[in-house]
Design an enzyme around this catalytic site. Structure first.
Site, short mmCIF file in Angstrom:
data_model
loop_
_atom_site.label_atom_id
_atom_site.label_comp_id
_atom_site.label_asym_id
_atom_site.label_seq_id
_atom_site.Cartn_x
_atom_site.Cartn_y
_atom_site.Cartn_z
N ARG A 168 1.34 -10.24 -6.25
CA ARG A 168 0.57 -10.33 -7.41
C ARG A 168 1.45 -10.78 -8.39
NH1 ARG A 168 0.21 -4.01 -8.20
NH2 ARG A 168 -0.65 -4.41 -5.84
N ASP A 227 -2.34 -13.19 -1.20
CA ASP A 227 -2.15 -11.75 -0.79
C ASP A 227 -1.29 -11.62 0.24
OD1 ASP A 227 -4.08 -8.89 -1.25
OD2 ASP A 227 -2.82 -9.26 0.51
N ASP A 254 -13.10 -8.33 -2.25
CA ASP A 254 -12.62 -7.09 -1.36
C ASP A 254 -11.99 -6.04 -2.29
OD1 ASP A 254 -10.52 -8.67 -1.65
OD2 ASP A 254 -9.97 -8.47 0.51
N HIS A 255 -11.23 -6.61 -3.37
CA HIS A 255 -10.14 -5.60 -3.98
C HIS A 255 -11.02 -4.81 -5.32
CE1 HIS A 255 -7.28 -7.54 -1.82
NE2 HIS A 255 -6.14 -6.66 -2.52
N ARG A 268 0.80 0.85 2.60
CA ARG A 268 1.55 1.12 1.47
C ARG A 268 1.65 2.27 0.81
NH1 ARG A 268 1.08 -4.90 -1.02
NH2 ARG A 268 2.76 -5.83 0.50
N SER A 319 3.64 -6.42 -3.07
CA SER A 319 2.42 -7.46 -3.19
C SER A 319 2.88 -8.83 -3.57
CB SER A 319 1.36 -6.97 -4.47
OG SER A 319 1.84 -7.23 -5.46
C1 MIC Z 1 -1.69 -5.03 -2.27
O1 MIC Z 1 -2.17 -4.59 -1.32
O2 MIC Z 1 -0.85 -4.69 -2.98
C2 MIC Z 1 -2.80 -6.13 -2.87
C3 MIC Z 1 -3.53 -5.57 -3.79
O3 MIC Z 1 -3.69 -6.65 -1.56
C4 MIC Z 1 -1.75 -7.34 -3.20
C5 MIC Z 1 -2.59 -8.34 -4.15
C6 MIC Z 1 -3.00 -8.16 -5.51
O4 MIC Z 1 -2.17 -7.35 -6.10
O5 MIC Z 1 -4.00 -8.36 -5.97
C7 MIC Z 1 -0.79 -7.81 -2.22
O6 MIC Z 1 -0.91 -7.45 -1.20
O7 MIC Z 1 -0.29 -9.21 -2.43
FE1 SF4 Z 2 -6.40 -4.57 0.33
FE2 SF4 Z 2 -3.91 -4.87 -0.04
FE3 SF4 Z 2 -4.71 -2.77 0.69
FE4 SF4 Z 2 -4.95 -4.75 2.41
S1 SF4 Z 2 -3.02 -3.72 1.48
S2 SF4 Z 2 -6.48 -3.33 2.25
S3 SF4 Z 2 -5.23 -6.29 1.13
S4 SF4 Z 2 -5.16 -3.70 -1.11
#
Ligand code: MIC
Ligand code: SF4
Length: 652
Positions: free
Chosen positions: A543, A127, A72-73, A387, A541
């Site tokens: 990550r 995630d 999905d990313h 975010r 996140s």
């Molecule tokens: C995000 O919303 O920052 C992400 C991208 O979903 C991250 C995960 C990632 O960095 O792959 C998260 O929320 O953990």
């Molecule tokens: Fe995707 Fe992270 Fe955004 Fe949710 S917050 S839509 S998991 S990138």
């Protein structure tokens, strides 16, 4: 349907689930506990590493009840990297017993809620918004990929037992006020640090009016409070949702005890809430919409895992019916899942959205992680997302506001931030008897795993490994940053960098790229060193690349005023010491270039010392090394992978 745990009295729901999964420790706030992980979730951006780590454990098949990878990313395919990674994940899953949700099926959290959430079970996801499934009564926790890999190997998940905070909801939301306003109100009251070491459990008479996807908006964005997780009970409202998903059999009633006693208490009268909005910079920069009303907007985005449900999109569609998007606004809508898209289409919502002039995007993360939809220079972007750390949108000097879909649609129509109560009567959304159910884009693991060959494109580089911790740590402070630095600042994402997630040498070139473009060269020239951080370092996140890439660049320790939960765990998982200033004044005495010395580190950890001495020029100061026995062992061995391999080898 059976009611569980009726014999137990006085307990919050979260405690009941933890106690029924406890395999190690005592469930007392602040003590380390290990719980059984029923289900695991990965997404493509964190999943490639998690799979490589699982592979390094030498376990042929996942050992928990159900594991699933969602794509999905990394959805844009501007080169071979993303499609190659997806093929790797698909074939890896087929071989090792992991389900695979194809690109286009939807955002991991929305699809997981719809099709794989089970009240009362535990879910570990790579995630940070994994708690979305808490809206259906699941204890769902976001962690780094390595923690998921280890859990898929059948090991318990270890963490400090959080305090359980009871959030009593009374009253009823007014028209055009939505559950996004509940979580924005929580952020306004508690800030992005307010949930550290806590689980938020929602209860009270206000719950009966909140359907499951609306509850999940709240649990999703509990991540922005820094909480371990958030949860709602599984009640008749939950049953109604499961019925419409044709998953009644997965439902059970799981409630807190009527006399449940919570470690802390909060009360929100839903009737008193009004439309709220988080202003640029941070999700807790919350104001009333009326305070910023009239601010011209150039972009409106509706979707993300926070607000992309059938209900969200149908309200937007109803508001747009017979209206058009302001000519100077670009509006885009991304449904959370294929189910949402198909159901909205069946109920006539799609044509209002498309005819209004909005762009329809794929069922995926898209602009939320800068995978397209970056705003133009000086644009105001109003989003239903979760975010707004500076630069996350893909545009360095962005001005991103976070709010409800209701405020978004009113803003798109008027071309300026608008209180949605000006739109007239609140639309009533009739829910379908059944949502469109079609799981054909979720591929089950192979019946004959040995027949599957895992396909590795050139983007999949070997997993970087490290040896045990050095006895003495010496080096320069390579960067000093302030409070609330997010993992988006440490290891940026976006369309250009995210495709490098399975290639650590390449992605390491971008550590702190937007904060200090000279950081990587300095780290390489100096052969590694230290990072100095303020409070809540590494918020946001899950990550693990924000720890793994610094490890690759030779970072030995991060000395900060305090750490966010997931990032602290990720640092330990990759053998980097998270150290807290005993006296925050010592933060002021350090600058970039200060040379730090820590002697006898492994001995001190082995002894269980709670502090370490740092020498800097002719003075020294103490830092907290408040680790559990398990953390100390992991650090000494150079990270969780080394530790787990040794454990598994010893037990086989
Ligand atoms: C995000 O919303 O920052 C992400 C991208 O979903 C991250 C995960 C990632 O960095 O792959 C998260 O929320 O953990
Ligand atoms: Fe995707 Fe992270 Fe955004 Fe949710 S917050 S839509 S998991 S990138």
């Amino acid at each position: 349907m059976k009611t569980r745990w009726l014999s137990e009295m006085g307990k919050p729901l979260a405690r009941k689930i933890i106690e029924s999964h406890l395999v190690d420790g005592r469930a007392e706030a602040g003590s380390e506990i290990g719980i059984k992980v029923d289900r695991a979730l990965m997404q493509d951006a964190t999943g490639t590493m998690a799979c490589l780590q699982f592979e390094a454990l030498d376990i042929p098949q996942v050992r928990n009840e159900l594991s699933i990878i969602y794509v999905d990313h990394n959805i844009l395919q501007v080169g071979y990297e993303n499609p190659d990674d997806h093929k790797f994940l698909e074939t890896f899953g087929a071989k090792h017993g992991i389900y695979f949700s194809k690109p286009g099926n939807g955002i991991c959290h929305q699809v997981n809620l719809e099709r794989f959430s089970i009240p009362g079970k535990t879910l570990l996801g790579s995630d940070s918004h994994t708690p979305t499934s808490g809206g259906a009564g699941m204890l769902a926790i976001g962690v780094g990929g390595l923690d998921v890999a280890v859990a898929m190997g059948g090991a318990p998940f270890y963490f400090k037992m959080p305090k359980v905070v009871g959030v009593k909801l009374t009253g009823r939301l007014g028209p055009w006020v939505s559950t996004k306003d509940i979580i924005l109100e929580m952020l306004r009251r508690l800030t992005v640090k307010g949930g550290l070491g806590k689980i938020f459990e929602y209860y009270g008479p206000g719950l009966s009016t909140l359907p499951v996807p609306a509850r999940s908006t709240v649990t999703n964005m509990g991540a922005e409070l820094g909480a371990t997780t958030s949860i709602f009970p599984s009640d008749e409202v939950t049953l109604d949702y499961f019925r419409r998903q044709a998953r009644e059999r997965d439902w059970s009633k799981i409630l807190p005890d009527e006399d449940a006693s919570y470690d802390e208490n909060i009360e929100i009268d839903l009737s008193s809430l009004e439309p709220l909005i988080a202003c640029p910079g941070a999700p807790d920069n919350v104001k009333r919409v009326s305070e910023v009303e009239g601010t011209k907007a150039q972009q409106v985005l509706i979707g993300s895992c926070t607000n992309s449900s059938f209900q969200d999109l149908m309200v937007v569609a109803a508001a747009l019916k017979g209206r058009t998007v302001d000519p100077h606004v670009t509006m885009a809508v991304n449904p959370g899942s294929r189910q949402v898209l198909a159901t909205v289409e069946q109920h006539g919502g799609l044509s209002s959205i498309v005819l209004s002039g909005a762009r329809l995007l794929e069922n995926a993360c898209n602009g939320c992680i800068g995978m397209g939809s970056a705003p133009g220079t000086d644009w105001v972007s109003v989003r239903s997302f979760n975010r707004n750390w500076p630069g996350r949108s893909g545009t360095v000097d962005d001005r991103v506001y976070l709010t409800s879909p209701e405020v978004c649609v009113a803003t798109a129509i008027h071309g300026a931030i608008t209180d949605p109560r000006r739109l007239g009567e609140y639309p009533h959304v009739e829910w379908p008897e059944h949502f469109v159910v079609d799981d054909s884009m979720v591929l089950p693991p192979a019946a004959v795993p040995n027949a599957v060959e895992v396909v590795r494109g050139p983007n999949i580089k070997p997993l970087p490994r490290r040896g045990p911790l050095e006895a003495a740590l010496r080096g320069e402070v390579l960067i000093k940053v302030g409070d609330n630095v997010s993992t988006d600042a440490i290891m940026p994402a976006g369309a250009k960098i995210l495709p490098l997630r399975s290639n650590i040498p390449a992605i390491s070139e971008f550590v702190f790229a937007w904060v200090d473009p000279g950081f990587v060269k300095r780290a390489k020239d100096k052969n590694g060193g230290f990072i100095v951080g303020g409070g809540n370092y590494g918020q946001g996140s899950s990550r693990e690349h924000a720890a793994l890439a610094p490890m690759y660049l030779g970072i030995k320790a991060v000395v900060a005023k305090s750490f966010a939960r997931i990032h602290r765990a990720n640092l330990i998982n990759f053998g980097i010491l998270p150290l807290e200033f005993e006296d925050p004044v010592d933060y002021d005495s350090l600058k970039q270039g200060s040379v730090l010395n820590l002697d006898g580190v492994t001995d001190a950890l082995a002894r269980g010392d709670k502090t370490l001495k740092v020498t800097c020029a002719d003075r020294s100061f103490e830092v907290k090394a408040d680790y559990t026995a398990r953390d100390r062992e992991i650090l000494i061995q150079g990270g969780l992978l080394n530790y787990t391999k040794a454990k598994f080898a010893a037990s086989n």
